[in-house]
Design a protein around this motif. Structure first.
Motif, PDB file in Angstrom:
ATOM      1  N   LEU A 118     -22.807   5.699 -42.237  1.00 25.06           N
ATOM      2  CA  LEU A 118     -22.422   6.913 -41.356  1.00 25.06           C
ATOM      3  C   LEU A 118     -23.207   7.945 -40.815  1.00 25.06           C
ATOM      4  O   LEU A 118     -23.429   8.744 -39.944  1.00 25.06           O
ATOM      5  CB  LEU A 118     -21.578   8.013 -42.408  1.00 25.06           C
ATOM      6  CG  LEU A 118     -20.546   7.220 -43.378  1.00 25.06           C
ATOM      7  CD1 LEU A 118     -19.991   7.800 -44.660  1.00 25.06           C
ATOM      8  CD2 LEU A 118     -19.429   7.190 -41.694  1.00 25.06           C
ATOM      9  N   ARG A 119     -24.710   7.895 -41.701  1.00 25.69           N
ATOM     10  CA  ARG A 119     -26.033   8.233 -40.835  1.00 25.69           C
ATOM     11  C   ARG A 119     -26.112   7.628 -39.747  1.00 25.69           C
ATOM     12  O   ARG A 119     -26.398   8.672 -37.910  1.00 25.69           O
ATOM     13  CB  ARG A 119     -26.978   8.089 -42.055  1.00 25.69           C
ATOM     14  CG  ARG A 119     -28.470   9.361 -40.971  1.00 25.69           C
ATOM     15  CD  ARG A 119     -29.660   8.991 -41.597  1.00 25.69           C
ATOM     16  NE  ARG A 119     -31.089   9.381 -40.799  1.00 25.69           N
ATOM     17  CZ  ARG A 119     -31.706   9.114 -42.010  1.00 25.69           C
ATOM     18  NH1 ARG A 119     -32.131   8.496 -42.657  1.00 25.69           N
ATOM     19  NH2 ARG A 119     -32.668   9.670 -41.107  1.00 25.69           N
TER      20      ARG A 119
ATOM     21  N   THR B  75     -19.700   8.416 -50.524  1.00 22.80           N
ATOM     22  CA  THR B  75     -19.162   8.197 -49.115  1.00 22.80           C
ATOM     23  C   THR B  75     -18.920   6.524 -49.460  1.00 22.80           C
ATOM     24  O   THR B  75     -18.794   5.331 -48.411  1.00 22.80           O
ATOM     25  CB  THR B  75     -20.596   7.917 -48.385  1.00 22.80           C
ATOM     26  OG1 THR B  75     -21.403   7.543 -48.980  1.00 22.80           O
ATOM     27  CG2 THR B  75     -21.039   9.771 -48.114  1.00 22.80           C
TER      28      THR B  75
ATOM     29  N   HIS C  73     -22.844  16.034 -46.988  1.00 18.60           N
ATOM     30  CA  HIS C  73     -24.992  15.601 -46.898  1.00 18.60           C
ATOM     31  C   HIS C  73     -25.287  16.722 -47.738  1.00 18.60           C
ATOM     32  O   HIS C  73     -26.552  16.959 -48.463  1.00 18.60           O
ATOM     33  CB  HIS C  73     -25.006  15.628 -45.785  1.00 18.60           C
ATOM     34  CG  HIS C  73     -26.441  15.798 -45.482  1.00 18.60           C
ATOM     35  ND1 HIS C  73     -26.952  13.936 -45.180  1.00 18.60           N
ATOM     36  CD2 HIS C  73     -27.776  16.247 -45.973  1.00 18.60           C
ATOM     37  CE1 HIS C  73     -28.589  15.050 -45.011  1.00 18.60           C
ATOM     38  NE2 HIS C  73     -28.642  15.861 -44.821  1.00 18.60           N
TER      39      HIS C  73
ATOM     40  N   TYR D 258     -14.258  11.540 -40.432  1.00 18.39           N
ATOM     41  CA  TYR D 258     -14.657  11.075 -40.841  1.00 18.39           C
ATOM     42  C   TYR D 258     -15.879  11.408 -41.382  1.00 18.39           C
ATOM     43  O   TYR D 258     -17.205  11.688 -42.087  1.00 18.39           O
ATOM     44  CB  TYR D 258     -14.695   9.845 -41.331  1.00 18.39           C
ATOM     45  CG  TYR D 258     -14.884   8.441 -40.263  1.00 18.39           C
ATOM     46  CD1 TYR D 258     -16.502   8.071 -40.382  1.00 18.39           C
ATOM     47  CD2 TYR D 258     -14.754   8.819 -38.304  1.00 18.39           C
ATOM     48  CE1 TYR D 258     -16.865   7.554 -38.887  1.00 18.39           C
ATOM     49  CE2 TYR D 258     -15.624   8.225 -37.702  1.00 18.39           C
ATOM     50  CZ  TYR D 258     -15.923   7.199 -38.114  1.00 18.39           C
ATOM     51  OH  TYR D 258     -17.141   7.321 -36.815  1.00 18.39           O
ATOM     52  N   LEU D 259     -16.943  12.049 -39.495  1.00 22.34           N
ATOM     53  CA  LEU D 259     -18.222  11.828 -39.801  1.00 22.34           C
ATOM     54  C   LEU D 259     -17.884  13.598 -40.230  1.00 22.34           C
ATOM     55  O   LEU D 259     -19.394  13.898 -40.756  1.00 22.34           O
ATOM     56  CB  LEU D 259     -18.320  12.073 -37.906  1.00 22.34           C
ATOM     57  CG  LEU D 259     -18.549  10.950 -37.793  1.00 22.34           C
ATOM     58  CD1 LEU D 259     -18.929   9.969 -36.421  1.00 22.34           C
ATOM     59  CD2 LEU D 259     -19.778   9.849 -38.605  1.00 22.34           C
TER      60      LEU D 259
ATOM     61  N   TYR E 133     -18.779  13.277 -43.370  1.00 26.49           N
ATOM     62  CA  TYR E 133     -20.478  13.205 -44.305  1.00 26.49           C
ATOM     63  C   TYR E 133     -21.555  14.278 -44.002  1.00 26.49           C
ATOM     64  O   TYR E 133     -22.077  14.168 -45.617  1.00 26.49           O
ATOM     65  CB  TYR E 133     -20.457  12.157 -43.166  1.00 26.49           C
ATOM     66  CG  TYR E 133     -21.504  11.642 -43.122  1.00 26.49           C
ATOM     67  CD1 TYR E 133     -22.928  11.130 -44.253  1.00 26.49           C
ATOM     68  CD2 TYR E 133     -23.173  12.357 -42.161  1.00 26.49           C
ATOM     69  CE1 TYR E 133     -23.991  10.462 -43.956  1.00 26.49           C
ATOM     70  CE2 TYR E 133     -24.065  11.846 -41.832  1.00 26.49           C
ATOM     71  CZ  TYR E 133     -25.114  11.497 -43.497  1.00 26.49           C
ATOM     72  OH  TYR E 133     -26.417  10.837 -43.375  1.00 26.49           O
TER      73      TYR E 133
ATOM     74  N   ASN F 253     -21.777   3.540 -47.931  1.00 31.92           N
ATOM     75  CA  ASN F 253     -21.628   3.447 -46.307  1.00 31.92           C
ATOM     76  C   ASN F 253     -22.841   5.014 -45.953  1.00 31.92           C
ATOM     77  O   ASN F 253     -22.812   5.185 -44.834  1.00 31.92           O
ATOM     78  CB  ASN F 253     -20.451   4.000 -45.857  1.00 31.92           C
ATOM     79  CG  ASN F 253     -19.717   2.627 -46.010  1.00 31.92           C
ATOM     80  OD1 ASN F 253     -20.291   1.406 -45.718  1.00 31.92           O
ATOM     81  ND2 ASN F 253     -17.955   3.023 -46.106  1.00 31.92           N
ATOM     82  N   ALA F 254     -23.402   5.690 -46.950  1.00 31.74           N
ATOM     83  CA  ALA F 254     -24.144   6.521 -46.212  1.00 31.74           C
ATOM     84  C   ALA F 254     -24.850   6.153 -45.054  1.00 31.74           C
ATOM     85  O   ALA F 254     -25.105   6.782 -44.464  1.00 31.74           O
ATOM     86  CB  ALA F 254     -25.272   7.229 -47.827  1.00 31.74           C
TER      87      ALA F 254
ATOM     88  N   MET G  63     -25.270  10.433 -52.210  1.00 33.73           N
ATOM     89  CA  MET G  63     -24.916   9.974 -51.199  1.00 33.73           C
ATOM     90  C   MET G  63     -24.151   8.893 -50.872  1.00 33.73           C
ATOM     91  O   MET G  63     -23.003   9.257 -50.274  1.00 33.73           O
ATOM     92  CB  MET G  63     -25.730   9.378 -50.016  1.00 33.73           C
ATOM     93  CG  MET G  63     -26.388  11.575 -49.318  1.00 33.73           C
ATOM     94  SD  MET G  63     -24.720  12.564 -48.416  1.00 33.73           S
ATOM     95  CE  MET G  63     -24.140  11.835 -47.459  1.00 33.73           C
TER      96      MET G  63
END
Length: 245
Positions: free
Chosen positions: A223-224, A216, A194, A186-187, A190, A219-220, A212
């Protein structure tokens, strides 16, 4: 090149190298330790004074560049596509196999895992396998996400970047770091999203983060934050030069 070692209460183990070809005193951080070079005609007392003049900077650099974990039979490493296992065998050489998502590195029972050359060889093996797996999985994952969200990009490359997870050029060519393979899926997604968003918005403006959030599920930022906190160690020995000014 001659070598000797001193132990500093603050900086720890410092390896001293006398190099007849060196023209000046120099310091660098290698795998969490200080290496100091004395040039031809140099004096130990001058080197120690040089180290003292750089002490605060060295201390901060050591905090930011910790040594990698030592690889041995007890080591555990999980990547996106495989789990590492180091096995002691009666073989006389190192044997490598990748099967059923398990990377087996079979080593002789007599191997000394504390030897720098052995650690370099093991990390080199892991680096090669990770690049192979990155080339196999990341471009197709990027293509899938681009199709799902309607992005277009001109190309993708895989690099051994140590400073960025990814980047996107003005020509919409996306570069991805092999180190992404340390992340959970999932990362990884991300990071890929991005860079895909940068094919439309080249900066980090409000419009970029709005895009973003669209891709997402809102959830940007979450997740960042997770990505920034994710513990990652590199797949090669870190060498950080310290300017001599």
């Amino acid at each position: 090149m001659n070598q000797e070692v001193i132990d500093d209460k603050e900086l720890g183990h410092i390896e001293i190298r006398r190099n007849v070809r060196a023209k000046r005193y120099s310091l660098r951080i290698v795998n969490g330790s200080v290496i100091a070079t004395i040039p031809h005609g140099g004096k130990m007392r001058e080197l120690l004074a040089f180290i003292d003049s750089k002490r605060e900077r060295l201390r901060k650099m050591l905090e930011n560049h910790q040594a990698q974990p030592v690889l041995n039979a007890d080591a555990r490493l999980q990547t996106y596509t495989f789990e590492l296992r180091i096995i002691l065998t009666q073989r006389t050489n190192i044997y490598v196999s990748l099967k059923n998502s398990i990377l087996n590195i079979c080593c002789p029972e007599t191997i000394d895992f504390n030897e720098v050359q052995i650690q370099q060889k093991l990390w080199s093996i892991i680096a090669k396998v990770m690049r192979m797996e990155a080339l196999r999985t990341l471009p197709s994952r990027l293509e899938m996400l681009a199709d799902r969200h309607g992005f277009r990009y001109s190309g993708v490359s895989i690099r051994h970047s140590k400073t960025r997870w990814g980047s996107c050029s003005s020509k919409k060519c996306i570069n991805l770091s092999v180190s992404l393979m340390y992340l959970p899926e999932y990362l990884i997604d991300y990071v890929l999203l991005h860079e895909l968003c940068h094919t439309r918005e080249m900066n980090h403006s409000e419009r970029f983060w709005s895009l973003m959030n669209q891709v997402t599920g809102g959830n940007a930022k979450k997740l960042r934050k997770e990505l920034k906190a994710f513990p990652v160690f590199t797949n090669s020995f870190r060498t950080v030069p310290l300017p001599t000014e």
